[in-house]
Design a protein around this motif. Structure first.
Motif, PDB file in Angstrom:
ATOM      1  N   LEU A 114       0.826  -1.204   0.000  1.00 17.16           N
ATOM      2  CA  LEU A 114       0.000   0.000   0.000  1.00 17.16           C
ATOM      3  C   LEU A 114       0.863   1.259   0.000  1.00 17.16           C
ATOM      4  N   ILE A 115       1.976   1.202   0.724  1.00 17.99           N
ATOM      5  CA  ILE A 115       2.892   2.349   0.736  1.00 17.99           C
ATOM      6  C   ILE A 115       3.453   2.582  -0.659  1.00 17.99           C
ATOM      7  N   ARG A 147       0.826   3.995  -2.937  1.00 17.49           N
ATOM      8  CA  ARG A 147       0.612   5.409  -2.626  1.00 17.49           C
ATOM      9  C   ARG A 147       1.741   6.269  -3.179  1.00 17.49           C
ATOM     10  N   LEU A 185      -3.216   6.227  -5.059  1.00 19.39           N
ATOM     11  CA  LEU A 185      -4.304   6.629  -4.161  1.00 19.39           C
ATOM     12  C   LEU A 185      -4.543   8.131  -4.187  1.00 19.39           C
ATOM     13  N   GLU A 195      -7.592  10.023  -2.234  1.00 17.78           N
ATOM     14  CA  GLU A 195      -7.257  10.829  -1.058  1.00 17.78           C
ATOM     15  C   GLU A 195      -7.721  12.267  -1.237  1.00 17.78           C
ATOM     16  N   CYS A 237       4.477   6.908   6.281  1.00 15.35           N
ATOM     17  CA  CYS A 237       4.711   5.457   6.161  1.00 15.35           C
ATOM     18  C   CYS A 237       4.568   4.774   7.520  1.00 15.35           C
ATOM     19  N   ILE A 271       0.827   4.545   8.355  1.00 14.55           N
ATOM     20  CA  ILE A 271       0.171   3.432   7.670  1.00 14.55           C
ATOM     21  C   ILE A 271       0.555   2.105   8.320  1.00 14.55           C
ATOM     22  N   PRO A 319      -5.333   5.803   3.082  1.00 20.30           N
ATOM     23  CA  PRO A 319      -4.376   4.693   3.242  1.00 20.30           C
ATOM     24  C   PRO A 319      -4.506   3.986   4.575  1.00 20.30           C
ATOM     25  N   VAL A 365      -5.526   0.081   4.779  1.00 18.72           N
ATOM     26  CA  VAL A 365      -4.639  -0.919   5.379  1.00 18.72           C
ATOM     27  C   VAL A 365      -5.328  -1.591   6.562  1.00 18.72           C
TER      28      VAL A 365
END
Length: 664
Positions: free
Chosen positions: A18-19, A22, A27, A31, A342, A345, A396, A400
């Motif tokens: 996901l990081i 992003r 995303l 967002e 980061c 998340i 995010p 997550v």
């Protein structure tokens, strides 16, 4: 705490994935949608009293019969405003070339005794002169365009001092929404201010506030009265793929309206000049036909068409933001650094992992409730922080949280499913073993019933013979005493040997009965005193004419009914029926057929239990086919078992079988 490595690795993988998504901009749009939503949810603020908008409305266009003010009309407006002594005036109207009066304006001037042809272009010099005489009057240009581009070409400013030239360039996001504004559209020398910054700076100078510089991360940030205007860079908030050239900031949109005065009201002197005293005035288009409108986060309507803001409203918003930050301590939009995002998340991802790990699959309801509460709390906190000027990544963290929870639940479900399958497999193997043992026992029990009937009479004969031997022994002893003495000794010894042999046979018979009773079920009767009256064999002593299928089914019922009830709690008499023809086959031996029929019936009952079914009826029928005698068993089954846990059902069945076996 027992850490599941597979779930942990999947959770870390989701977080890292996901990081990465992003950071690649996957995303960004979503967002920014949340960013816009938070602006729509903001409470309404008071009208900005320090700024007045003078707009060219549709009413003005109809009245003046033009959609573009001439230089003479601009001069008249500025002359009027000059009397009111505003702090600053921003002219959001391009003047890259002179604009003479139109036909209707020339006729009006002629009626007033003014010759519009006395100078060419008429009013242009007056406009330039009044602008030069008032350093707080600012003109606009577009100096960040692309030369020759039909949509983004450069637009030159009017010939005024550079201190009065500003730029009104804007940066739209890929979805066409304006969320950022320039403070300095041109940062390379000679730097050019935006109109909003020039107006706000002029106002603050009147309040004794001077802009300063603050250097951080190799960037110079402007500071007004301790409020730092952080320079927008990529990887700010949701942005990762946006052009961050020159000096931009995120706009903290004010959910409020401005006072708007039509141009015609000024020209007709309906407003007194002092109304503009000590205020900022922005002149520009305020009519849809002039095509100077922009989508902003405030434009989105839940049930209606988005309302676009006019250019002078956007300039007013940015100007108000600068003033409010410097004078009212109204927060500016700030964001976290990328490492902190980061970690943020990762924090929510690991929180979801431990949530599922602690509650487990057995408490899915608690997990769902906890996730719902976390979502609600998180959204409330993030919205509260947003009102205070901090934009944290919302989407995010929620993604997550949901993905890690879902994947961990799926892993637990799959693990439990495999474990249950293994347990069921083991239990089925145990069940088969128990059923196999049970089958042997049941066949032996039926054999015991059969042997009990077969052996009772012979054993009874032997017992009767022993009793007769004991009775004859006393008579023989009496007769021996009547014989000559020379023979008495010899006869007594012979009798003694004979009786010893009978006694030995009696002991062996008792031992045989004891062994059979202990090893074979249903032979307990051999140890009891049976009637000395003759016991006829129930099966084999019948004549061949009586060994019909009907007779043997009766014997099957008698011999196996108790065994089947003990094993399946099913009364064979209630489920077993037969429909036989008038000329049945005559059998010569009964036991093999009885055992065969029993095994088939037992298989049917056993299979029904394994498939959670009950047997309603077993029908036996017979017929002749080409001199061959055939027997058919028809089974009617139906399902009415409740959907209970299969492991419990198998365990219960095993316990029942185990108890049945332990009884014997």
């Amino acid at each position: 705490m027992n850490i599941n490595r597979k779930k942990l690795l999947f959770s870390i993988g989701i977080i890292l994935g996901l990081i990465v998504i992003r950071l690649l901009g996957g995303l960004e749009r979503l967002e920014l949608s949340v960013f816009d939503l938070y602006f729509k949810l903001k409470p309404t603020e008071a009208t900005e009293q320090r700024i007045i908008l003078v707009g060219i409305t549709e009413k003005d266009i109809n009245k003046l019969k033009t959609n573009r003010l001439s230089d003479w009309q601009l001069y008249k407006i500025l002359k009027f405003l000059e009397q009111g002594k505003p702090v600053a005036v921003g002219i959001d109207i391009f003047r890259d070339h002179p604009v003479p009066p139109n036909y209707w304006e020339i006729q009006e001037l002629k009626e007033q005794g003014i010759d519009a042809y006395s100078s060419s272009p008429f009013g242009h010099s007056e406009f330039l002169q009044i602008s030069r005489d008032n350093p707080n009057f600012f003109a606009v240009a577009k100096l960040t365009g692309i030369p020759g581009d039909k949509d983004f070409d450069l637009i030159q400013p009017p010939p005024l001092p550079s201190e009065q030239i500003t730029d009104i360039s804007i940066e739209l996001d890929p979805d066409g929404v304006q969320r950022r504004a320039f403070l300095y559209p041109v940062t390379k020398p000679p730097a050019v201010k935006s109109l909003s910054w020039a107006l706000a700076e002029q106002y603050l100078l009147s309040q004794g506030i001077v802009a300063k510089g603050h250097e951080k991360n190799h960037d110079l940030h402007l500071v007004l009265n301790n409020s730092i205007f952080w320079r927008f860079r990529n990887y700010s908030g949701a942005y990762v793929t946006i052009d961050d050239a020159d000096y931009q900031i995120l706009i903290n949109w004010r959910k409020a309206n401005f006072e708007v005065i039509p141009v015609s009201d000024l020209l007709d002197l309906k407003i007194v000049p002092k109304h503009f005293n000590n205020r900022i005035v922005i002149i520009g288009a305020y009519a849809p036909s002039l095509n100077d409108q922009f989508l902003t986060p405030l434009s989105q309507e839940f049930n209606n068409v988005p309302r676009q803001l006019y250019g002078i409203e956007v300039i007013g918003q940015v100007t108000s933001q600068i003033l409010s930050a410097a004078l009212d301590r109204r927060p500016l939009i700030q964001v976290w650094s990328e490492p902190r995002i980061c970690l943020w998340i990762g924090f929510w991802g690991m929180g979801a992992y431990f949530l599922v790990h602690c509650f487990g699959l057995s408490r899915q309801g608690l997990i769902v409730i906890s996730l719902g509460i976390l979502h609600l709390v998180f959204l409330m906190i993030s919205y509260k922080l947003f009102l205070q000027g901090l934009w944290i990544p919302v989407l995010p963290a929620l993604l997550v949280l949901e993905l890690v929870s879902l994947v961990n639940l799926l892993i637990e479900y799959e693990t439990k499913r495999k474990k249950d399958y293994q347990e069921i497999t083991v239990l089925n193997q145990r069940l088969k073993q128990q059923l196999s043992k049970q089958r042997i026992y049941k066949e032996l029990a039926i054999l015991g019933n059969y042997l009990n009937e077969e052996l009772s009479q012979p054993i009874q004969y032997l017992i009767n013979a022993q009793a007769m031997a004991h009775k004859e022994e006393s008579q023989l002893q009496f007769l021996i005493q009547q014989t000559p003495k020379s023979l008495q000794k010899q006869l007594s010894e012979s009798l003694q040997k004979l009786m010893s042999s009978f006694y030995y046979q009696e002991e062996q018979l008792e031992t045989l009965c004891l062994i059979l009773a202990k090893r074979v079920p249903n032979l307990e009767g051999l140890l009891q005193n049976v009637n000395k009256s003759p016991i006829f064999n129930l099966i084999n002593e019948y004549s061949a004419s009586n060994l019909s299928l009907d007779f043997m089914l009766e014997q099957l019922m008698n011999l196996t009914r108790s065994v089947i009830y003990d094993c399946y709690e099913t009364d064979l008499k209630e489920i077993l029926t037969w429909q036989l023809q008038n000329q049945p086959y005559q059998f010569t031996e009964s036991f093999p057929l009885i055992i065969s029929l029993y095994i088939i019936i037992d298989d049917v009952l056993e299979e029904a239990i394994i498939h959670n079914q009950q047997v309603q009826q077993i029908i036996i029928s017979d017929w002749w086919e080409q001199r061959a005698y055939k027997i058919q068993l028809t089974c009617q089954r139906f399902s009415d078992f409740s959907k209970e846990d299969i492991i419990y059902s198998v365990e219960e069945r095993l316990n029942h079988i185990r108890d049945t076996l332990n009884t014997y």
